[in-house]
Design a protein around this motif. Structure first.
Motif, short mmCIF file in Angstrom:
data_model
loop_
_atom_site.label_atom_id
_atom_site.label_comp_id
_atom_site.label_asym_id
_atom_site.label_seq_id
_atom_site.Cartn_x
_atom_site.Cartn_y
_atom_site.Cartn_z
N ASN A 1 0.80 -1.08 -0.21
CA ASN A 1 -0.06 0.28 -0.25
C ASN A 1 0.83 1.18 0.03
N LEU A 2 0.32 2.37 -0.25
CA LEU A 2 1.01 3.70 -0.07
C LEU A 2 0.28 4.27 0.95
N VAL A 3 0.80 4.77 2.06
CA VAL A 3 0.40 5.55 2.93
C VAL A 3 1.10 7.06 3.03
N ILE A 4 0.32 8.26 2.97
CA ILE A 4 0.98 9.27 3.16
C ILE A 4 -0.21 10.17 4.24
N GLU A 5 0.23 10.37 5.40
CA GLU A 5 -0.78 10.99 6.46
C GLU A 5 0.04 12.01 6.82
N ALA A 6 -0.50 13.40 6.45
CA ALA A 6 0.15 14.74 6.76
C ALA A 6 -1.30 15.62 6.86
N LEU B 1 -4.17 13.86 -5.39
CA LEU B 1 -3.71 14.71 -4.13
C LEU B 1 -3.55 15.93 -4.39
N THR B 2 -3.96 16.99 -3.54
CA THR B 2 -3.59 18.41 -3.69
C THR B 2 -3.22 18.93 -2.26
N PRO B 3 -1.96 18.81 -2.14
CA PRO B 3 -1.43 19.31 -0.81
C PRO B 3 -1.65 20.79 -0.55
N ALA B 4 -2.19 21.17 0.51
CA ALA B 4 -2.27 22.36 1.09
C ALA B 4 -1.16 23.35 1.46
N LYS B 5 -0.09 22.57 1.81
CA LYS B 5 1.03 23.26 2.38
C LYS B 5 2.35 22.77 1.74
N THR B 6 3.52 23.63 1.85
CA THR B 6 4.70 23.36 1.43
C THR B 6 5.39 22.50 2.67
N GLY B 7 6.27 21.42 2.21
CA GLY B 7 6.99 20.69 3.17
C GLY B 7 7.48 19.44 2.71
N SER B 8 8.07 18.60 3.77
CA SER B 8 8.36 17.39 3.48
C SER B 8 7.55 16.35 4.16
N TYR B 9 7.07 15.23 3.62
CA TYR B 9 6.13 14.46 4.06
C TYR B 9 6.41 13.01 3.79
N GLU B 10 6.43 12.16 4.94
CA GLU B 10 6.90 10.73 4.76
C GLU B 10 5.71 10.07 3.85
N MET B 11 6.36 8.96 2.70
CA MET B 11 5.11 8.08 2.41
C MET B 11 5.90 6.83 2.70
N SER B 12 5.19 5.79 2.63
CA SER B 12 5.68 4.57 3.02
C SER B 12 4.64 3.39 2.95
N CYS B 13 4.90 2.19 2.77
CA CYS B 13 4.32 0.97 2.65
C CYS B 13 3.82 0.61 4.31
N LYS C 1 7.98 -0.95 5.80
CA LYS C 1 8.60 0.35 5.96
C LYS C 1 10.25 0.08 6.59
N GLU C 2 10.42 -0.92 7.41
CA GLU C 2 11.49 -1.27 7.96
C GLU C 2 12.40 -1.98 7.08
N LYS C 3 11.95 -2.19 6.05
CA LYS C 3 12.66 -3.02 4.71
C LYS C 3 12.94 -2.27 3.68
N GLY C 4 12.71 -0.87 4.08
CA GLY C 4 13.06 0.17 2.89
C GLY C 4 11.99 0.79 2.29
N MET C 5 10.81 0.32 2.50
CA MET C 5 9.72 0.82 1.50
C MET C 5 9.10 2.16 2.18
N HIS C 6 9.96 3.23 1.87
CA HIS C 6 9.46 4.72 2.31
C HIS C 6 10.22 5.48 1.63
N GLY C 7 9.68 6.77 1.52
CA GLY C 7 10.34 7.96 0.75
C GLY C 7 9.86 9.24 1.33
N ILE C 8 10.17 10.15 0.68
CA ILE C 8 9.75 11.70 1.13
C ILE C 8 9.00 12.15 -0.06
N LEU C 9 7.80 12.76 0.15
CA LEU C 9 7.15 13.51 -0.67
C LEU C 9 7.21 14.90 -0.49
N GLU C 10 8.01 15.50 -1.54
CA GLU C 10 8.39 17.12 -1.26
C GLU C 10 7.56 18.15 -2.18
#
Length: 82
Positions: A21-26, A47-59, A70-79
């Motif tokens: 899955n893809l989870v982004i909770e900001a 998605l339509t982000p309402a604010k600038t920033g760096s947000y974590e996304m993961s499985c 996530k612990e196995k490396g399935m994560h990243g940053i949404l800029e």
């Protein structure tokens, strides 16, 4: 991506058996995404982000035993930029 602009994310699960899955909770940026993608399938989410920033996304999947995806490396940053 840019704040206040709608983007569609296309997600592909290339695994043959394992769901992901893809989870982004900001909440501060009005982003609440949780998209399940079965093995070998595709999904899309807008998605339509309402604010600038760096947000974590993961499985967020985790087998009964062992490390989470996530612990196995399935994560990243949404800029999100202005």
């Amino acid at each position: 991506m840019k704040a206040n602009e709608t983007v569609t994310l296309n997600i592909t699960n290339e695994a043959t058996l394992i769901p992901h899955n893809l989870v982004i909770e900001a909440p501060e940026a009005d982003i609440h995404i949780k998209v399940d993608v079965s093995a070998g399938k595709n999904a899309s989410v807008a998605l339509t982000p309402a604010k600038t920033g760096s947000y974590e996304m993961s499985c967020a999947k985790k087998p009964p035993f062992g490390k989470s995806h996530k612990e196995k490396g399935m994560h990243g940053i949404l800029e999100v930029t202005p």
